[in-house]
Design an enzyme around this catalytic site. Structure first.
Site, short mmCIF file in Angstrom:
data_model
loop_
_atom_site.label_atom_id
_atom_site.label_comp_id
_atom_site.label_asym_id
_atom_site.label_seq_id
_atom_site.Cartn_x
_atom_site.Cartn_y
_atom_site.Cartn_z
N LYS A 142 31.25 -12.68 -10.20
CA LYS A 142 31.17 -11.23 -10.41
C LYS A 142 32.03 -10.49 -9.39
O LYS A 142 32.73 -9.53 -9.74
CB LYS A 142 29.72 -10.78 -10.33
CG LYS A 142 29.53 -9.27 -10.50
CD LYS A 142 29.97 -8.78 -11.87
CE LYS A 142 29.63 -7.31 -12.06
NZ LYS A 142 30.12 -6.79 -13.35
N LYS B 48 31.47 -0.99 -2.45
CA LYS B 48 30.55 -1.99 -1.90
C LYS B 48 30.90 -3.39 -2.37
O LYS B 48 30.95 -4.35 -1.58
CB LYS B 48 29.11 -1.63 -2.31
CG LYS B 48 28.03 -2.57 -1.82
CD LYS B 48 27.64 -3.63 -2.86
CE LYS B 48 26.98 -3.03 -4.06
NZ LYS B 48 26.56 -4.08 -5.04
#
Length: 301
Positions: free
Chosen positions: A175, A244
């Protein structure tokens, strides 16, 4: 009509745009779903849509605890501290983390979860709130075949595509790799479109040409027409979350001893101006200043 004959009992922890829509999708598919969130307004919003909701300290015993949380720190807190799934969850139940988390933390937590007699699956998702609402998410699975088989009916109800990429933590590794590429493609596609615009080519025509060739990507085929050129910017994924994820990807590369030369350049570009775009802005807005500079250059000619 229910998709299953003996539905799993599922508790969804984290009722934001993603978690809330996943909970409603699973309930519509015939599963027994309870939702929980630290924030009362989130619980009230889902309760108004027909979902059974409880406060974190009132979690029921469930077959599956599906986490949809902002960061690894939140995942750790839910598992280890409050409400503390390590001690609260019944033996044999499955913890499924759909967040985009730090793979190192995921692997550490997976060991603790397994030692406590529970099962672990990392299952970060793509497809945004729309995919969560219509059960068409993409999922990257990190865990054992047995765990995936156990929760397969739930995964099938949530997603259009599921890819098992390895053991615990692997889903989160892939991911991060995916989001790095998406972030890079937004920058490079914006620069390519801006270059063409300055040369007198309409952006839509430029994208049509790119999408007929080898330079195409999901960003050029989906993000630009859907959110950038339309100026809708309502994908449901924020700039702050992408920043992030990029930091996590960079940290993962550094831990592996991989020189993150290009990755660091992408990280720097996304952090160059904290206000343009702001963390709360749609992540596709990273293209706005690039395209704006092209427009300004055209106006100065």
């Amino acid at each position: 009509m229910s998709l299953i004959t003996e539905p799993l009992t599922i508790t969804v922890i984290g009722l934001g745009q993603m978690g809330g829509n996943m909970a409603l999708t699973l309930q519509a598919a015939g599963f027994a779903v309870t939702g929980s969130d630290l924030f009362e307004p989130a619980r009230s919003r889902l309760a108004a849509q027909g979902l059974i909701v409880v406060a974190p300290e009132e979690l029921p015993a469930s077959d599956v605890y599906l986490l949809s949380l902002p960061t690894s720190a939140h995942v750790r807190e839910v598992i280890e501290q409050s409400p503390g799934l390590l001690t609260l969850a019944p033996k044999g139940s499955v913890i499924v983390d759909t967040s985009t988390s730090d793979p190192t933390v995921s692997r550490e937590l997976a060991e603790k979860v397994t030692a406590a007699g529970l099962q672990w699956l990392d299952a970060p998702v793509s497809g945004g709130p729309k995919g969560a609402a219509n059960g068409k998410l993409g999922m990257l699975l990190g865990g054992t075949e047995a765990t995936i088989e156990r929760v397969a009916p739930m995964l099938e109800a949530m997603s259009a595509k599921r890819t098992h990429v390895g053991g615990p933590g692997s889903g989160h590794v892939v991911k991060l790799a995916n989001n790095y590429l998406c972030a890079a493609h937004l920058l490079t596609t914006a620069e390519a479109v801006a270059m063409a615009a300055q040369a007198g080519v309409d952006p839509a025509a430029c994208l049509e040409g790119i999408n007929s060739g080898s330079g195409r990507s999901a960003v050029s085929e989906v993000n630009f027409p859907e959110w950038v050129l339309s100026e809708r910017f309502d994908s449901g994924f924020t700039t702050g979350l992408m920043r992030k994820d990029l930091r996590l990807a960079r940290d993962a590369a550094e831990q592996l001893g991989i020189p993150p030369t290009l990755l660091q350049a992408v990280v720097d570009a996304w952090h160059a101006n904290a206000d343009n775009p702001a963390d709360s802005d749609d992540f596709n807005h990273i293209t706005t200043p690039i395209l704006a500079r092209a427009s300004q250059a055209e106006g100065n000619e």
